[in-house]
Design an enzyme around this catalytic site. Structure first.
Site, short mmCIF file in Angstrom:
data_model
loop_
_atom_site.label_atom_id
_atom_site.label_comp_id
_atom_site.label_asym_id
_atom_site.label_seq_id
_atom_site.Cartn_x
_atom_site.Cartn_y
_atom_site.Cartn_z
N GLY A 44 0.77 -1.24 0.00
CA GLY A 44 0.00 0.00 0.00
C GLY A 44 0.80 1.29 0.00
N GLU A 99 3.78 4.26 6.24
CA GLU A 99 2.51 3.58 5.97
C GLU A 99 1.60 4.53 5.20
OE1 GLU A 99 0.69 1.15 5.71
OE2 GLU A 99 0.77 -0.28 7.33
N ASP A 103 -5.35 1.69 10.50
CA ASP A 103 -6.72 1.36 10.84
C ASP A 103 -6.72 0.93 12.31
OD1 ASP A 103 -9.22 -0.06 11.01
OD2 ASP A 103 -9.28 -0.19 8.86
N LYS A 131 -7.10 6.50 10.33
CA LYS A 131 -8.48 6.25 10.78
C LYS A 131 -8.44 6.12 12.29
CE LYS A 131 -9.98 3.31 6.93
NZ LYS A 131 -10.48 1.97 6.57
P1 IMP Z 1 -4.40 -2.19 10.59
O1 IMP Z 1 -3.45 -3.26 10.99
O2 IMP Z 1 -5.82 -2.51 10.98
O3 IMP Z 1 -4.00 -0.81 11.06
O4 IMP Z 1 -4.48 -2.21 9.00
C1 IMP Z 1 -3.61 -1.50 8.24
C2 IMP Z 1 -3.58 -2.01 6.84
O5 IMP Z 1 -4.89 -2.41 6.36
C3 IMP Z 1 -3.15 -0.89 5.92
O6 IMP Z 1 -1.76 -0.83 5.80
C4 IMP Z 1 -3.84 -1.23 4.63
O7 IMP Z 1 -3.03 -2.12 3.89
C5 IMP Z 1 -5.11 -1.93 5.06
N1 IMP Z 1 -6.23 -0.97 5.08
C6 IMP Z 1 -6.77 -0.36 6.16
N2 IMP Z 1 -7.77 0.46 5.81
C7 IMP Z 1 -7.88 0.38 4.46
C8 IMP Z 1 -8.73 1.03 3.49
O8 IMP Z 1 -9.61 1.86 3.79
N3 IMP Z 1 -8.52 0.68 2.18
C9 IMP Z 1 -7.56 -0.20 1.80
N4 IMP Z 1 -6.73 -0.81 2.67
C10 IMP Z 1 -6.89 -0.52 3.99
MG MG Z 2 -0.46 -0.79 4.24
#
Ligand code: IMP
Ligand code: MG
Length: 177
Positions: A44, A99, A103, A131
């Site tokens: 990403g 990053e 999320d 987020k």
């Molecule tokens: P976390 O571990 O829940 O913080 O997820 C982070 C990863 O989930 C990010 O690096 C993205 O690859 C993916 N991700 C989180 N939100 C989105 C979104 O809205 N669209 C696409 N990928 C997302």
């Molecule tokens: Mg990512």
């Protein structure tokens, strides 16, 4: 895959550029006279890091890590595995994790702890999008481009089941399911 009836523009490329430029300004000021090692999280962050690094005036190196978290396609689960590790020795270096979006924070928490254990001189996190309302675990994020609502976003590196990373603007999904 990309149907603009289902997607609404959330940030256009000019707004993204402005956010990346202001992040680069902060990095240029904070790391003046130092060398920064950027560790970008694949896949990403690839577009973001490519834009960011071209605005840096401080000496820099780039490495990549690829992580995977099992679970539902659009949210991460608690289990994170390393698909591709960094290749550089980060001991004694000023490391910046790059990053594109945070999320739950689980992916970054895992990476942060792991890199911290390798003995960098400093370790910080930069993300284009945050987020923050979705955070499940605490992660020390120093540089945030833009705080966003809880919406599923695509484009500018963000994927919809591996598609749409190439879109120059960022869209949100109108009817998530
Ligand atoms: P976390 O571990 O829940 O913080 O997820 C982070 C990863 O989930 C990010 O690096 C993205 O690859 C993916 N991700 C989180 N939100 C989105 C979104 O809205 N669209 C696409 N990928 C997302
Ligand atoms: Mg990512």
């Amino acid at each position: 895959m990309f149907d603009d009836k289902n997607f609404t523009k959330y940030l256009n490329r000019h707004e993204i550029d402005a956010a990346v430029q202001s992040l680069a300004n902060r990095i240029n000021a904070d790391y003046e006279g130092k060398q920064v090692l950027l560790v970008a999280v694949l896949k990403g962050a690839l577009i973001f890091v490519a834009d960011l690094v071209r605005l840096l005036k401080v000496d820099n190196e780039i490495d990549f890590v690829r992580l995977s978290s099992y679970g539902k396609a659009r949210t991460s689960s608690g289990t994170v595995t390393i698909l591709k590790d960094i290749q550089m020795d980060i001991r004694g270096k000023d490391v910046l994790i790059v990053e594109e979006i945070i999320d739950s924070g689980r992916t970054l928490k895992f990476l942060y702890e792991r890199l911290k254990a390798a003995g960098p001189n400093s370790l910080e996190i930069i993300t284009l999008l945050d987020k923050s309302a979705k955070r499940v675990v605490e992660v020390p994020v120093k540089y945030v481009g833009k705080k966003i609502d809880d919406q599923f976003l695509i484009g500018y590196g963000l994927d919809l089941e591996e598609h749409c990373r190439n879109l120059p603007d960022i869209y949100y999904l109108k009817y998530p399911n």
